[in-house]
Design a protein around this motif. Structure first.
Motif, short mmCIF file in Angstrom:
data_model
loop_
_atom_site.label_atom_id
_atom_site.label_comp_id
_atom_site.label_asym_id
_atom_site.label_seq_id
_atom_site.Cartn_x
_atom_site.Cartn_y
_atom_site.Cartn_z
N UNK A 66 0.83 -1.20 0.00
CA UNK A 66 0.00 0.00 0.00
C UNK A 66 0.87 1.26 0.00
N UNK A 67 1.91 1.26 0.79
CA UNK A 67 2.83 2.40 0.83
C UNK A 67 3.52 2.60 -0.52
N UNK A 68 3.90 1.50 -1.17
CA UNK A 68 4.55 1.60 -2.48
C UNK A 68 3.61 2.21 -3.51
N UNK A 69 2.34 1.82 -3.47
CA UNK A 69 1.35 2.36 -4.41
C UNK A 69 1.13 3.84 -4.14
N UNK A 70 1.13 4.22 -2.90
CA UNK A 70 0.92 5.64 -2.55
C UNK A 70 2.09 6.52 -2.97
N UNK A 71 3.28 5.96 -2.98
CA UNK A 71 4.47 6.74 -3.33
C UNK A 71 4.76 6.72 -4.83
N UNK A 72 4.15 5.81 -5.56
CA UNK A 72 4.43 5.67 -7.00
C UNK A 72 4.19 6.96 -7.79
N UNK A 73 3.09 7.70 -7.55
CA UNK A 73 2.87 8.92 -8.35
C UNK A 73 3.95 9.98 -8.21
N UNK B 80 7.19 9.33 -8.55
CA UNK B 80 8.38 8.95 -9.33
C UNK B 80 8.27 9.50 -10.76
N UNK B 81 9.42 9.74 -11.36
CA UNK B 81 9.47 10.26 -12.72
C UNK B 81 8.92 9.25 -13.73
N UNK B 82 9.22 7.95 -13.52
CA UNK B 82 8.74 6.91 -14.43
C UNK B 82 7.21 6.89 -14.46
N UNK B 83 6.59 6.99 -13.30
CA UNK B 83 5.13 6.98 -13.22
C UNK B 83 4.55 8.21 -13.92
N UNK B 84 5.16 9.35 -13.71
CA UNK B 84 4.67 10.59 -14.33
C UNK B 84 4.75 10.52 -15.85
N UNK B 85 5.81 9.92 -16.38
CA UNK B 85 5.94 9.77 -17.83
C UNK B 85 4.88 8.84 -18.39
N UNK B 86 4.66 7.71 -17.72
CA UNK B 86 3.62 6.77 -18.17
C UNK B 86 2.23 7.40 -18.07
N UNK B 87 1.99 8.15 -17.01
CA UNK B 87 0.68 8.77 -16.84
C UNK B 87 0.44 9.86 -17.88
#
Length: 73
Positions: A9-16, A18-25
């Motif tokens: 749950x903590x990993x999912x909350x912190x994912x947004x 990261x730069x990789x997540x922002x690029x994919x989003x």
């Protein structure tokens, strides 16, 4: 709450953050925006035709109309 579940749950909350997540989003947001615009402008959710070749031609016309709208903006 089990430890593994809490860590997941903590990993999912912190994912947004990261730069990789922002690029994919950003890619996904662009695609979602295009689909939304196509539905609003051309009504692509429903087709007025029954056979596949005519439906495909309708999609091509709708895409062309969308491109013209974008060029005009």
């Amino acid at each position: 709450m089990p430890r593994e579940r809490h860590e997941a749950l903590e990993a999912v909350r912190q994912a947004p953050e990261t730069d990789e997540w922002k690029e994919r989003y950003a890619v996904r947001a662009g695609v979602e925006g295009t689909i939304s615009q196509a539905v609003r402008i051309t009504g692509l959710r429903r087709t007025r035709y029954r056979n596949l070749p005519t439906t495909r031609l309708g999609h091509i016309f709708a895409t062309t109309a969308l491109d013209i709208v974008r060029i005009d903006r």
